[in-house]
Motif scaffolding. Sequence first.
Motif, PDB file in Angstrom:
ATOM      1  N   PHE A  13       0.816  -1.210   0.000  1.00 15.33           N
ATOM      2  CA  PHE A  13       0.000   0.000   0.000  1.00 15.33           C
ATOM      3  C   PHE A  13       0.847   1.256   0.000  1.00 15.33           C
ATOM      4  N   LEU A  16       0.426   7.206   2.596  1.00 12.82           N
ATOM      5  CA  LEU A  16      -0.282   8.454   2.316  1.00 12.82           C
ATOM      6  C   LEU A  16       0.177   9.545   3.264  1.00 12.82           C
ATOM      7  N   LEU A 219      -9.486   8.159  -0.671  1.00 11.02           N
ATOM      8  CA  LEU A 219      -9.344   7.863   0.747  1.00 11.02           C
ATOM      9  C   LEU A 219      -8.687   6.530   1.027  1.00 11.02           C
ATOM     10  N   GLY A 220      -8.619   5.638   0.063  1.00 10.70           N
ATOM     11  CA  GLY A 220      -7.997   4.356   0.338  1.00 10.70           C
ATOM     12  C   GLY A 220      -8.013   3.483  -0.891  1.00 10.70           C
ATOM     13  N   ASN A 221      -7.352   2.340  -0.776  1.00  6.71           N
ATOM     14  CA  ASN A 221      -7.305   1.427  -1.906  1.00  6.71           C
ATOM     15  C   ASN A 221      -8.464   0.449  -1.911  1.00  6.71           C
ATOM     16  N   ALA A 222      -9.208   0.399  -0.830  1.00  5.56           N
ATOM     17  CA  ALA A 222     -10.297  -0.566  -0.750  1.00  5.56           C
ATOM     18  C   ALA A 222     -11.587   0.101  -1.200  1.00  5.56           C
ATOM     19  N   LYS A 249     -14.158   6.009  -2.681  1.00 11.60           N
ATOM     20  CA  LYS A 249     -14.455   7.342  -2.147  1.00 11.60           C
ATOM     21  C   LYS A 249     -13.280   8.271  -2.383  1.00 11.60           C
TER      22      LYS A 249
END
Lengths: 292, 210
Positions: A13, A16, A219-222, A249
Motif C-alpha cells: 500500500f 499516504l 481515501l484508500g485502496n479498498a 471514495k
Amino acid sequence: MAAPCRKMASRSFSRLLCYFSSTAVGSGACRRFSVTPIDRATPLGSTAADRATSPWSLMAAVCLQRLPVISADCSPIEQRFKQMLQQMELEKSLVSDHELRLLEDAEKMSRRQAADYDSDEEDRGDQEIMMTQDLEDTWEQRLKNFHPAPRVRADVDEDLSSAQRCLADSLVLLAEQQVGAEKLWLLPQAAWQEGETLRQTAERALDSVTAAGVKATFLGNAPCGVYKYKLPKAARTEGSVGRKVFFFKAILADGAPGSAPTAPLLWVKKSELQEYLKPAYMTKVDRFILNL
Amino acid sequence: MNHILRKLQVTFPQQASILNLSLCRATPSIQHPMWSTASINERQYRDMPTHGIGRWRHLLPKQASKKKKVKNQVKDLVSATDTAYGTLNVKVSGYDMTVVEHYSQYIHNLCNRLNIKVAESYALPTKSTEVLLMQEQGNKTFVDAVLKTHQRVVQLSSLNASLCPVFMDVILKNQPEGVQLSVQEHTEADYLLRFKARPELDGLIAQIYQ
C-alpha cells in the motif's frame, strides 16, 4: 473477479501523507489539501492462469465528495441550549485582565473628579498613552469595518452544477454517462482494463469526466461499495452476463476547475440523490454515502 | 414375638443416636494420623475452635505476581503490511483549545468504538504566535494579539486498509471549523520531537567529539 482481488492483496500500500484543513472563511469553497504518496509500488502483472473467465465485466466508479465548508445551522432546541450554556458560562466566569483594567480606569477617573483630589498622592507609575476605553473603541471600529462573506447565497444554492452551493452540506458528484442504449445520471464510472488496479480505473473515470484542474484525494485502496447488474437479455452473450461496479471514495481538494467539464455534471446532496439515480442503484449507493 | 420385635425396633434408634453423638464428639479429639491432612477446611487448633473461620483468600485462584510496571514504555513502530497501515499519527491542531481537545477525544472514542487500536494519545508543546501590527502613525509595530496553536496527537497502531476510507470519511465530515487535521506516518523524528532539548548534554557531547 479473481484477478483484481488478488492484485489488490499482493500490492503493497502507498504511504499516504494527507493534510486536511478546515477554515471558516476560506479562499475557495474547498478545504486545503496536500497528498504525497511516498511509496507506490507498481502492481504485479497477473499471470494467464489468474485470469479466470468470468461472465461479469468489471468497472470502477468514483464517489467524489465536496465536504461542508461552514458548520450547519443549529436546530431551535440546539440554539436554546447553546444560549443557556453561554449564559451559564458567563455567570460562572471571572473578570479578565482587560475588564479589570477598565474598572481600574473608571475608578481613577471618578477619584480625579472628586473634590478632594491630590494629584501628588496619586501613585502614578507608567501613565498609559491610551486609556483602556479608547482601546475598546478602536477595536469596535475595526469590527464594524470587517464584513464577513455571506453564509448562504440563494442564487448559488440553486445552481446544481456549481461546487460552491450548499456550503453547510456535503455534496456528491454525479455525471450523465451513456450506459448501453440510454443516458443515465450516475457516479462517474469507467471499465476496468488489464494491468491496472481498480483504484487507477476510478481515477481514470474521474479524469475523463471532470476538467483537468480538479484535484481529488482518494481515501484508500479498498472500495466502499459494489453494485452489480445484468445486461438486458438482448445484449447478453456467452462471455458477458453483467457488470460489477466498485465504488471508491474521494474528497475534492482545492482545485479551481479550469476548462469546462466534458460531460454534464451535478453536485447534489444526499437528499437530492433520489431524483437522479435509479432505485436499485440508489439503494446500493445510499449505504456508503454518509450524511453527517 | 411381635412385641419383642417392636421393643427392639424402638430401642434401636435410641442406641443409634447415642452412638452417633459419641462418634461426632470423638472425631475432633482423636488426631488420627491418616486424617490430619484430610481437608483444607480442617481447623488447626482444638483450643481455638473458630480459628481461621473467616479465611477465604486461599480459595481464590493463584494470581501472577505483580511486577512494578515500567512507565512511559517506548512503543515499537508497527510497519505496514499488505492489508493494514503501520503506526499512524492523527494530528489535530488549532487556536481554540477546547475545540481541539474535544475533537481529539472524539477521534479517540471513535477508534475505540471501531476497534482500532490506539497506541498513544498525547499533546505536543503549544506554539505561541505574536501578531505584530504596524502603528497607524509611525513605523513602530506593536503587539496586537498572541495566538496559541494547540496540537493533539492520536497514535493508531494499525489501521485496517478496508476500514481506512470509512474512518477518514467520518472524521473529515465531523471536523469542526478552525481545526486542522493531518494524518501522517509515525517516524523516529516525530518521537524525538516530544522531548525537550538538553543544551548541557549537547554541549558535553560536542566537547567529547571535538
